[in-house]
Design a protein around this motif. Structure first.
Motif, PDB file in Angstrom:
ATOM      1  N   MET A  34       0.859  -1.185   0.000  1.00  0.00           N
ATOM      2  CA  MET A  34       0.000   0.000   0.000  1.00  0.00           C
ATOM      3  C   MET A  34       0.893   1.232   0.000  1.00  0.00           C
ATOM      4  SD  MET A  34      -3.145  -0.936   2.555  1.00  0.00           S
ATOM      5  CE  MET A  34      -4.315   0.139   1.701  1.00  0.00           C
ATOM      6  N   GLY A  35       0.353   2.313  -0.517  1.00  0.00           N
ATOM      7  CA  GLY A  35       1.202   3.499  -0.587  1.00  0.00           C
ATOM      8  C   GLY A  35       0.444   4.780  -0.793  1.00  0.00           C
ATOM      9  N   TRP A  36       1.193   5.856  -0.774  1.00  0.00           N
ATOM     10  CA  TRP A  36       0.663   7.194  -0.997  1.00  0.00           C
ATOM     11  C   TRP A  36       1.447   7.850  -2.134  1.00  0.00           C
ATOM     12  CZ3 TRP A  36      -3.656   8.942   1.364  1.00  0.00           C
ATOM     13  CH2 TRP A  36      -4.070   8.270   2.505  1.00  0.00           C
ATOM     14  N   TYR A  37       0.710   8.497  -3.011  1.00  0.00           N
ATOM     15  CA  TYR A  37       1.274   9.273  -4.099  1.00  0.00           C
ATOM     16  C   TYR A  37       0.665  10.662  -4.018  1.00  0.00           C
ATOM     17  CZ  TYR A  37       3.018   4.937  -6.154  1.00  0.00           C
ATOM     18  OH  TYR A  37       3.694   3.772  -6.381  1.00  0.00           O
ATOM     19  N   ARG A  38       1.273  11.608  -4.707  1.00  0.00           N
ATOM     20  CA  ARG A  38       0.702  12.957  -4.729  1.00  0.00           C
ATOM     21  C   ARG A  38       0.910  13.588  -6.094  1.00  0.00           C
ATOM     22  NH1 ARG A  38       4.958  15.960  -0.569  1.00  0.00           N
ATOM     23  NH2 ARG A  38       6.794  15.883  -1.940  1.00  0.00           N
ATOM     24  N   GLN A  39       0.016  14.520  -6.390  1.00  0.00           N
ATOM     25  CA  GLN A  39       0.103  15.237  -7.659  1.00  0.00           C
ATOM     26  C   GLN A  39      -0.190  16.707  -7.424  1.00  0.00           C
ATOM     27  OE1 GLN A  39      -2.267  13.616 -10.862  1.00  0.00           O
ATOM     28  NE2 GLN A  39      -0.998  14.615 -12.389  1.00  0.00           N
ATOM     29  N   GLY A  42       0.022  20.928 -12.398  1.00  0.00           N
ATOM     30  CA  GLY A  42       1.007  21.042 -13.460  1.00  0.00           C
ATOM     31  C   GLY A  42       2.163  20.063 -13.368  1.00  0.00           C
ATOM     32  N   LYS A  43       2.090  19.145 -12.411  1.00  0.00           N
ATOM     33  CA  LYS A  43       3.179  18.183 -12.240  1.00  0.00           C
ATOM     34  C   LYS A  43       2.664  16.755 -12.369  1.00  0.00           C
ATOM     35  CE  LYS A  43       6.179  21.039  -9.342  1.00  0.00           C
ATOM     36  NZ  LYS A  43       6.987  21.083  -8.097  1.00  0.00           N
ATOM     37  N   GLN A  44       3.594  15.841 -12.591  1.00  0.00           N
ATOM     38  CA  GLN A  44       3.227  14.437 -12.657  1.00  0.00           C
ATOM     39  C   GLN A  44       3.008  13.874 -11.255  1.00  0.00           C
ATOM     40  OE1 GLN A  44       6.349  12.462 -14.930  1.00  0.00           O
ATOM     41  NE2 GLN A  44       5.142  12.671 -16.800  1.00  0.00           N
ATOM     42  N   ARG A  45       2.208  12.826 -11.208  1.00  0.00           N
ATOM     43  CA  ARG A  45       2.002  12.134  -9.937  1.00  0.00           C
ATOM     44  C   ARG A  45       3.318  11.502  -9.510  1.00  0.00           C
ATOM     45  NH1 ARG A  45      -3.282   8.408  -9.208  1.00  0.00           N
ATOM     46  NH2 ARG A  45      -4.113  10.344 -10.096  1.00  0.00           N
ATOM     47  N   GLU A  46       3.653  11.659  -8.209  1.00  0.00           N
ATOM     48  CA  GLU A  46       4.902  11.091  -7.709  1.00  0.00           C
ATOM     49  C   GLU A  46       4.649  10.239  -6.477  1.00  0.00           C
ATOM     50  OE1 GLU A  46       7.809  13.794  -6.152  1.00  0.00           O
ATOM     51  OE2 GLU A  46       6.398  14.795  -4.804  1.00  0.00           O
ATOM     52  N   LEU A  47       5.523   9.261  -6.309  1.00  0.00           N
ATOM     53  CA  LEU A  47       5.457   8.414  -5.120  1.00  0.00           C
ATOM     54  C   LEU A  47       5.859   9.224  -3.898  1.00  0.00           C
ATOM     55  CD1 LEU A  47       6.800   4.832  -4.731  1.00  0.00           C
ATOM     56  CD2 LEU A  47       7.588   6.595  -3.157  1.00  0.00           C
ATOM     57  N   VAL A  48       5.120   9.060  -2.820  1.00  0.00           N
ATOM     58  CA  VAL A  48       5.470   9.677  -1.542  1.00  0.00           C
ATOM     59  C   VAL A  48       6.049   8.624  -0.604  1.00  0.00           C
ATOM     60  CG1 VAL A  48       4.621  10.909   0.485  1.00  0.00           C
ATOM     61  CG2 VAL A  48       3.684  11.433  -1.789  1.00  0.00           C
ATOM     62  N   ALA A  49       5.301   7.553  -0.391  1.00  0.00           N
ATOM     63  CA  ALA A  49       5.750   6.505   0.517  1.00  0.00           C
ATOM     64  C   ALA A  49       4.978   5.227   0.236  1.00  0.00           C
ATOM     65  CB  ALA A  49       5.525   6.916   1.974  1.00  0.00           C
ATOM     66  N   ARG A 108      -3.950  -6.604  -8.435  1.00  0.00           N
ATOM     67  CA  ARG A 108      -3.895  -5.466  -9.342  1.00  0.00           C
ATOM     68  C   ARG A 108      -3.913  -4.196  -8.509  1.00  0.00           C
ATOM     69  NH1 ARG A 108      -9.513  -3.365 -11.680  1.00  0.00           N
ATOM     70  NH2 ARG A 108      -8.363  -1.476 -11.157  1.00  0.00           N
ATOM     71  N   THR A 109      -3.615  -3.097  -9.166  1.00  0.00           N
ATOM     72  CA  THR A 109      -3.512  -1.820  -8.458  1.00  0.00           C
ATOM     73  C   THR A 109      -4.848  -1.095  -8.435  1.00  0.00           C
ATOM     74  OG1 THR A 109      -1.208  -1.585  -9.138  1.00  0.00           O
ATOM     75  CG2 THR A 109      -2.335   0.411  -8.387  1.00  0.00           C
ATOM     76  N   TYR A 110      -5.208  -0.649  -7.250  1.00  0.00           N
ATOM     77  CA  TYR A 110      -6.404   0.155  -7.075  1.00  0.00           C
ATOM     78  C   TYR A 110      -5.998   1.515  -6.511  1.00  0.00           C
ATOM     79  CZ  TYR A 110      -9.102  -4.150  -7.616  1.00  0.00           C
ATOM     80  OH  TYR A 110      -9.657  -5.312  -8.100  1.00  0.00           O
ATOM     81  N   TRP A 111      -6.790   2.541  -6.866  1.00  0.00           N
ATOM     82  CA  TRP A 111      -6.499   3.907  -6.427  1.00  0.00           C
ATOM     83  C   TRP A 111      -7.700   4.504  -5.701  1.00  0.00           C
ATOM     84  CZ3 TRP A 111      -1.827   6.331  -7.014  1.00  0.00           C
ATOM     85  CH2 TRP A 111      -0.916   5.747  -7.901  1.00  0.00           C
ATOM     86  N   GLY A 112      -7.408   5.344  -4.729  1.00  0.00           N
ATOM     87  CA  GLY A 112      -8.448   6.138  -4.107  1.00  0.00           C
ATOM     88  C   GLY A 112      -8.754   7.357  -4.948  1.00  0.00           C
ATOM     89  N   GLN A 113      -9.719   8.145  -4.464  1.00  0.00           N
ATOM     90  CA  GLN A 113     -10.185   9.291  -5.238  1.00  0.00           C
ATOM     91  C   GLN A 113      -9.335  10.541  -5.006  1.00  0.00           C
ATOM     92  OE1 GLN A 113     -11.415   8.357  -2.376  1.00  0.00           O
ATOM     93  NE2 GLN A 113     -11.739  10.227  -1.185  1.00  0.00           N
ATOM     94  N   GLY A 114      -8.503  10.502  -3.985  1.00  0.00           N
ATOM     95  CA  GLY A 114      -7.618  11.624  -3.690  1.00  0.00           C
ATOM     96  C   GLY A 114      -8.162  12.548  -2.628  1.00  0.00           C
ATOM     97  N   THR A 115      -7.258  13.158  -1.883  1.00  0.00           N
ATOM     98  CA  THR A 115      -7.638  14.138  -0.869  1.00  0.00           C
ATOM     99  C   THR A 115      -6.654  15.307  -0.942  1.00  0.00           C
ATOM    100  OG1 THR A 115      -8.164  14.457   1.482  1.00  0.00           O
ATOM    101  CG2 THR A 115      -6.297  13.027   0.980  1.00  0.00           C
ATOM    102  N   GLN A 116      -7.199  16.516  -0.881  1.00  0.00           N
ATOM    103  CA  GLN A 116      -6.371  17.711  -1.052  1.00  0.00           C
ATOM    104  C   GLN A 116      -5.632  18.048   0.234  1.00  0.00           C
ATOM    105  OE1 GLN A 116      -5.946  19.803  -3.907  1.00  0.00           O
ATOM    106  NE2 GLN A 116      -4.343  20.711  -2.631  1.00  0.00           N
TER     107      GLN A 116
END
Length: 121
Positions: A34-39, A42-49, A108-116
């Motif tokens: 499991m992990g966290w990414y951020r976007q 104007g930037k690409q999504r990047e791995l956080v942890a 397979r990979t699943y994604w959340g909807q994102g949080t600001q």
């Protein structure tokens, strides 16, 4: 059907802290990494942890020493504790998980909807 739902984003001043959580639910056999990414705008999504099921962690250099990832395998929840936040941490944070829905089914990979997360004075 598998869902990942994040919570905990918001507005914080520089130097402040926020805690994010993400719960995986649905027809889950096993959750692997499991992990966290951020976007940022104007930037690409990047791995956080990321964290494996066996608790091996990986962090992007810019958050090392400030962010901590953890998880509860029994509840299929992953957390991200963010301390000493900086304006450059402002982004939409996405949870992701490598999830299998059956004993003989490849994950397979699943994604959340994102949080600001907004860091601003």
């Amino acid at each position: 059907q598998v869902q990942l739902v994040e919570s905990g984003g918001g507005l914080v001043q520089p130097g402040g802290s926020l805690s994010l959580s993400c719960a995986a639910s649905g027809s889950i056999f096993r959750v692997y990494q499991m992990g966290w990414y951020r976007q940022a705008p104007g930037k690409q999504r990047e791995l956080v942890a990321t964290m494996t099921r066996g608790s091996i962690t990986n962090y992007v250099d810019s958050v090392k020493g400030r962010f901590t990832i953890s998880r509860d395998n029994a509840k299929n929840i992953v957390y991200l504790q963010m301390n000493n936040l900086r304006p450059e941490d402002t982004a939409v944070y996405y949870c992701n998980g490598e999830i299998s829905v059956g004993v003989s089914v490849n994950p397979r990979t699943y994604w959340g909807q994102g949080t600001q997360v907004t860091v601003s004075s």
